[in-house]
Design an enzyme around this catalytic site. Structure first.
Site, PDB file in Angstrom:
ATOM      1  N   ARG A   1     -31.245 -12.036 -41.330  1.00  0.00           N
ATOM      2  CA  ARG A   1     -31.131 -11.731 -42.760  1.00  0.00           C
ATOM      3  C   ARG A   1     -31.412 -10.260 -43.051  1.00  0.00           C
ATOM      4  O   ARG A   1     -31.579  -9.872 -44.193  1.00  0.00           O
ATOM      5  CB  ARG A   1     -32.063 -12.638 -43.573  1.00  0.00           C
ATOM      6  CG  ARG A   1     -31.469 -14.033 -43.757  1.00  0.00           C
ATOM      7  CD  ARG A   1     -32.315 -14.910 -44.648  1.00  0.00           C
ATOM      8  NE  ARG A   1     -33.610 -15.209 -44.040  1.00  0.00           N
ATOM      9  CZ  ARG A   1     -33.794 -16.171 -43.152  1.00  0.00           C
ATOM     10  NH1 ARG A   1     -32.783 -16.914 -42.777  1.00  0.00           N
ATOM     11  NH2 ARG A   1     -34.983 -16.391 -42.639  1.00  0.00           N
TER      12      ARG A   1
ATOM     13  N   HIS B   1     -25.842  -9.355 -31.204  1.00  0.00           N
ATOM     14  CA  HIS B   1     -25.125  -9.711 -32.436  1.00  0.00           C
ATOM     15  C   HIS B   1     -25.833  -9.053 -33.611  1.00  0.00           C
ATOM     16  O   HIS B   1     -27.039  -9.204 -33.776  1.00  0.00           O
ATOM     17  CB  HIS B   1     -25.095 -11.235 -32.598  1.00  0.00           C
ATOM     18  CG  HIS B   1     -24.077 -11.742 -33.570  1.00  0.00           C
ATOM     19  ND1 HIS B   1     -24.003 -11.290 -34.869  1.00  0.00           N
ATOM     20  CD2 HIS B   1     -23.084 -12.664 -33.444  1.00  0.00           C
ATOM     21  CE1 HIS B   1     -23.000 -11.911 -35.491  1.00  0.00           C
ATOM     22  NE2 HIS B   1     -22.423 -12.751 -34.639  1.00  0.00           N
TER      23      HIS B   1
ATOM     24  N   TYR C   1     -25.721 -11.246 -39.449  1.00  0.00           N
ATOM     25  CA  TYR C   1     -24.436 -11.619 -40.054  1.00  0.00           C
ATOM     26  C   TYR C   1     -24.392 -11.361 -41.555  1.00  0.00           C
ATOM     27  O   TYR C   1     -23.378 -11.528 -42.202  1.00  0.00           O
ATOM     28  CB  TYR C   1     -24.039 -13.054 -39.723  1.00  0.00           C
ATOM     29  CG  TYR C   1     -25.128 -14.084 -39.911  1.00  0.00           C
ATOM     30  CD1 TYR C   1     -25.525 -14.460 -41.171  1.00  0.00           C
ATOM     31  CD2 TYR C   1     -25.736 -14.667 -38.812  1.00  0.00           C
ATOM     32  CE1 TYR C   1     -26.526 -15.382 -41.341  1.00  0.00           C
ATOM     33  CE2 TYR C   1     -26.755 -15.593 -38.976  1.00  0.00           C
ATOM     34  CZ  TYR C   1     -27.138 -15.949 -40.239  1.00  0.00           C
ATOM     35  OH  TYR C   1     -28.137 -16.862 -40.406  1.00  0.00           O
TER      36      TYR C   1
ATOM     37  N   HIS D   1     -19.660  -8.941 -37.430  1.00  0.00           N
ATOM     38  CA  HIS D   1     -18.638  -9.477 -38.333  1.00  0.00           C
ATOM     39  C   HIS D   1     -18.128  -8.304 -39.158  1.00  0.00           C
ATOM     40  O   HIS D   1     -18.922  -7.664 -39.848  1.00  0.00           O
ATOM     41  CB  HIS D   1     -19.236 -10.539 -39.260  1.00  0.00           C
ATOM     42  CG  HIS D   1     -19.756 -11.748 -38.526  1.00  0.00           C
ATOM     43  ND1 HIS D   1     -20.325 -12.818 -39.176  1.00  0.00           N
ATOM     44  CD2 HIS D   1     -19.765 -12.055 -37.211  1.00  0.00           C
ATOM     45  CE1 HIS D   1     -20.674 -13.737 -38.280  1.00  0.00           C
ATOM     46  NE2 HIS D   1     -20.350 -13.291 -37.076  1.00  0.00           N
TER      47      HIS D   1
ATOM     48  N   GLU E   1     -15.750  -9.191 -34.243  1.00  0.00           N
ATOM     49  CA  GLU E   1     -15.574 -10.624 -34.002  1.00  0.00           C
ATOM     50  C   GLU E   1     -14.363 -11.135 -34.774  1.00  0.00           C
ATOM     51  O   GLU E   1     -14.162 -10.788 -35.941  1.00  0.00           O
ATOM     52  CB  GLU E   1     -16.845 -11.383 -34.413  1.00  0.00           C
ATOM     53  CG  GLU E   1     -16.736 -12.879 -34.140  1.00  0.00           C
ATOM     54  CD  GLU E   1     -18.067 -13.611 -34.177  1.00  0.00           C
ATOM     55  OE1 GLU E   1     -19.120 -12.956 -34.299  1.00  0.00           O
ATOM     56  OE2 GLU E   1     -18.038 -14.851 -34.085  1.00  0.00           O
TER      57      GLU E   1
ATOM     58  N   ASP F   1     -13.818 -15.674 -31.012  1.00  0.00           N
ATOM     59  CA  ASP F   1     -14.593 -16.888 -31.259  1.00  0.00           C
ATOM     60  C   ASP F   1     -13.615 -18.061 -31.391  1.00  0.00           C
ATOM     61  O   ASP F   1     -12.738 -18.045 -32.266  1.00  0.00           O
ATOM     62  CB  ASP F   1     -15.414 -16.688 -32.544  1.00  0.00           C
ATOM     63  CG  ASP F   1     -16.357 -17.843 -32.848  1.00  0.00           C
ATOM     64  OD1 ASP F   1     -15.894 -19.003 -32.857  1.00  0.00           O
ATOM     65  OD2 ASP F   1     -17.545 -17.590 -33.106  1.00  0.00           O
TER      66      ASP F   1
ATOM     67  N   HIS G   1     -13.641 -19.745 -34.823  1.00  0.00           N
ATOM     68  CA  HIS G   1     -13.108 -18.877 -35.876  1.00  0.00           C
ATOM     69  C   HIS G   1     -11.599 -18.719 -35.763  1.00  0.00           C
ATOM     70  O   HIS G   1     -10.876 -18.766 -36.760  1.00  0.00           O
ATOM     71  CB  HIS G   1     -13.746 -17.478 -35.800  1.00  0.00           C
ATOM     72  CG  HIS G   1     -15.225 -17.482 -36.054  1.00  0.00           C
ATOM     73  ND1 HIS G   1     -15.988 -16.351 -35.997  1.00  0.00           N
ATOM     74  CD2 HIS G   1     -16.077 -18.489 -36.368  1.00  0.00           C
ATOM     75  CE1 HIS G   1     -17.252 -16.651 -36.270  1.00  0.00           C
ATOM     76  NE2 HIS G   1     -17.337 -17.939 -36.485  1.00  0.00           N
TER      77      HIS G   1
ATOM     78  N   HIS H   1     -16.771 -16.170 -27.759  1.00  0.00           N
ATOM     79  CA  HIS H   1     -17.708 -17.139 -28.327  1.00  0.00           C
ATOM     80  C   HIS H   1     -17.071 -18.512 -28.169  1.00  0.00           C
ATOM     81  O   HIS H   1     -15.963 -18.740 -28.653  1.00  0.00           O
ATOM     82  CB  HIS H   1     -17.948 -16.862 -29.821  1.00  0.00           C
ATOM     83  CG  HIS H   1     -18.865 -15.709 -30.072  1.00  0.00           C
ATOM     84  ND1 HIS H   1     -19.054 -15.175 -31.328  1.00  0.00           N
ATOM     85  CD2 HIS H   1     -19.673 -15.017 -29.229  1.00  0.00           C
ATOM     86  CE1 HIS H   1     -19.939 -14.184 -31.232  1.00  0.00           C
ATOM     87  NE2 HIS H   1     -20.320 -14.061 -29.975  1.00  0.00           N
TER      88      HIS H   1
ATOM     89  N   ASP I   1     -15.283 -22.079 -40.840  1.00  0.00           N
ATOM     90  CA  ASP I   1     -16.361 -21.548 -39.991  1.00  0.00           C
ATOM     91  C   ASP I   1     -17.575 -22.466 -39.918  1.00  0.00           C
ATOM     92  O   ASP I   1     -18.669 -22.093 -40.314  1.00  0.00           O
ATOM     93  CB  ASP I   1     -16.778 -20.137 -40.459  1.00  0.00           C
ATOM     94  CG  ASP I   1     -17.732 -19.477 -39.465  1.00  0.00           C
ATOM     95  OD1 ASP I   1     -18.046 -20.096 -38.417  1.00  0.00           O
ATOM     96  OD2 ASP I   1     -18.160 -18.344 -39.738  1.00  0.00           O
TER      97      ASP I   1
ATOM     98  N   HIS J   1     -19.370 -24.540 -36.926  1.00  0.00           N
ATOM     99  CA  HIS J   1     -19.348 -24.789 -35.486  1.00  0.00           C
ATOM    100  C   HIS J   1     -19.744 -26.236 -35.175  1.00  0.00           C
ATOM    101  O   HIS J   1     -20.587 -26.803 -35.865  1.00  0.00           O
ATOM    102  CB  HIS J   1     -20.320 -23.869 -34.753  1.00  0.00           C
ATOM    103  CG  HIS J   1     -20.028 -22.413 -34.968  1.00  0.00           C
ATOM    104  ND1 HIS J   1     -20.666 -21.419 -34.270  1.00  0.00           N
ATOM    105  CD2 HIS J   1     -19.159 -21.774 -35.794  1.00  0.00           C
ATOM    106  CE1 HIS J   1     -20.217 -20.235 -34.664  1.00  0.00           C
ATOM    107  NE2 HIS J   1     -19.301 -20.431 -35.597  1.00  0.00           N
TER     108      HIS J   1
ATOM    109  N   GLU K   1     -22.309 -20.837 -29.228  1.00  0.00           N
ATOM    110  CA  GLU K   1     -23.037 -20.745 -30.510  1.00  0.00           C
ATOM    111  C   GLU K   1     -22.951 -22.090 -31.203  1.00  0.00           C
ATOM    112  O   GLU K   1     -22.681 -22.192 -32.396  1.00  0.00           O
ATOM    113  CB  GLU K   1     -22.398 -19.689 -31.412  1.00  0.00           C
ATOM    114  CG  GLU K   1     -22.337 -18.299 -30.853  1.00  0.00           C
ATOM    115  CD  GLU K   1     -21.542 -17.362 -31.761  1.00  0.00           C
ATOM    116  OE1 GLU K   1     -20.384 -17.691 -32.101  1.00  0.00           O
ATOM    117  OE2 GLU K   1     -22.088 -16.328 -32.136  1.00  0.00           O
TER     118      GLU K   1
HETATM  119 ZN    ZN Z   1     -19.077 -18.781 -36.891  1.00  0.00          ZN
HETATM  120 FE    FE Z   2     -19.132 -16.308 -33.220  1.00  0.00          FE
HETATM  121 FE    FE Z   3     -20.726 -14.160 -35.217  1.00  0.00          FE
END
Ligand code: ZN
Ligand code: FE
Ligand code: FE
Length: 278
Positions: free
Chosen positions: A37, A67, A70, A107, A142, A176, A179, A211, A224, A226, A256
């Site tokens: 965050r 990463h 996000y 992202h 990504e 990914d 995605h 991913h 999106d 997973h 992920e």
């Molecule tokens: Zn995702």
């Molecule tokens: Fe991903």
């Molecule tokens: Fe990601």
């Protein structure tokens, strides 16, 4: 050799992540560079990193994938939000040099109504302020599900960002599976076609990491969400074909999926079993 691992918590440091990875038969992993965050990053302990690098060398680890949080939005309409993305990513680039030669995935961002073109312009601008010729880290865009005003759901958008980056050898792509399917690319029935399209538009030489996720939703859903491997709309067979595709072999695969460590261990075992040697 299948290079595979999963997303791990970085709270206890690099050596801890390395040992966790070994415990689940992984030879790579992904971690957040800081609190997802946002906020200030914890200081890196050089002793911890040194121990990790020795462990990674002894166990022939593949490249790691860091990463970015996000919540960063490099193409927000608010200057304050863009500035935060810049500061966090610039700081992350310095921190990445403690573990040289790895990947930093992010992202691309959401244009929040400004339009795709404006979004791409802002992302490119930010990357050109961050990337230095001296850095050993390659930054990865990504592939996104195209949820809301997300940029990066189309290969053309990734290509436009890459084209705008001046120091071109420091920028690449992480694909990914959840995605790319959510974005509408049919990797179940036409993986060859999707990879040919990627090659034609972006170039497969730009693809550095994968991913590996199943998706709760069918292709083109732009959701999106997973799923565990084999429990979503992609299914184990399609994912097994994906990791075995000759154009993708050798790239670090990061799970992920919604799992604890035991769940990740089982998925890694399952995918290693489905990986054809050679
Ligand atoms: Zn995702
Ligand atoms: Fe991903
Ligand atoms: Fe990601």
């Amino acid at each position: 050799m299948l290079h595979i691992g999963c997303h791990l918590s970085s709270v206890k440091g690099f050596e801890h992540m390395g040992k966790e990875a070994l415990g689940i038969k992984a030879d790579t992993f992904q971690f957040f560079t800081r609190n997802p965050r946002g906020g200030k990053a914890k200081d890196i302990d050089p002793e911890d990193v040194k121990k990790f690098i020795t462990l990674a060398e002894q166990n022939h680890f593949a490249k790691l994938v860091a990463h970015a949080p996000y919540t960063l939005n490099p193409c927000s309409a608010a200057e304050k939000v863009r500035n935060f993305a810049f500061m966090a990513m610039e700081d992350d680039m310095k921190r990445m040099e403690y573990i040289p030669g790895n990947y930093y995935n992010f992202h691309p961002g959401s244009h929040v109504g400004q339009g795709v073109e404006k979004g791409i312009e802002l992302i490119t601008e930010l990357l050109n302020r961050i990337i230095t010729p001296q850095q050993s880290t390659v930054i990865l865009l990504e592939t996104m599900a195209g949820k809301g005003s997300e940029i990066g759901g189309r290969f053309e958008e990734l290509k436009a960002i890459i084209d705008g980056v001046e120091i071109s050898d420091k920028i690449g792509v992480c694909m990914d599976t959840c995605h790319v399917s959510d974005a509408g690319y049919d990797i179940i029935n036409d993986l060859d076609g999707v990879l040919e399209e990627f090659d034609r538009i972006v170039g497969l030489e730009r693809l550095h990491a994968l991913h590996i996720n199943d998706s709760l939703n069918p292709a083109g859903s732009h959701k999106d969400r997973h799923a565990k491997i084999g429990e979503g709309h992609l299914g184990l067979d399609a994912i097994t074909r994906f990791i075995n595709h000759p154009e993708l072999k050798g790239l670090p695969c990061i799970l992920e999926t919604p799992n604890d460590l035991d769940g990740y261990a089982r998925e890694i075992e399952m995918l290693r079993a489905g990986y054809a040697a050679g």
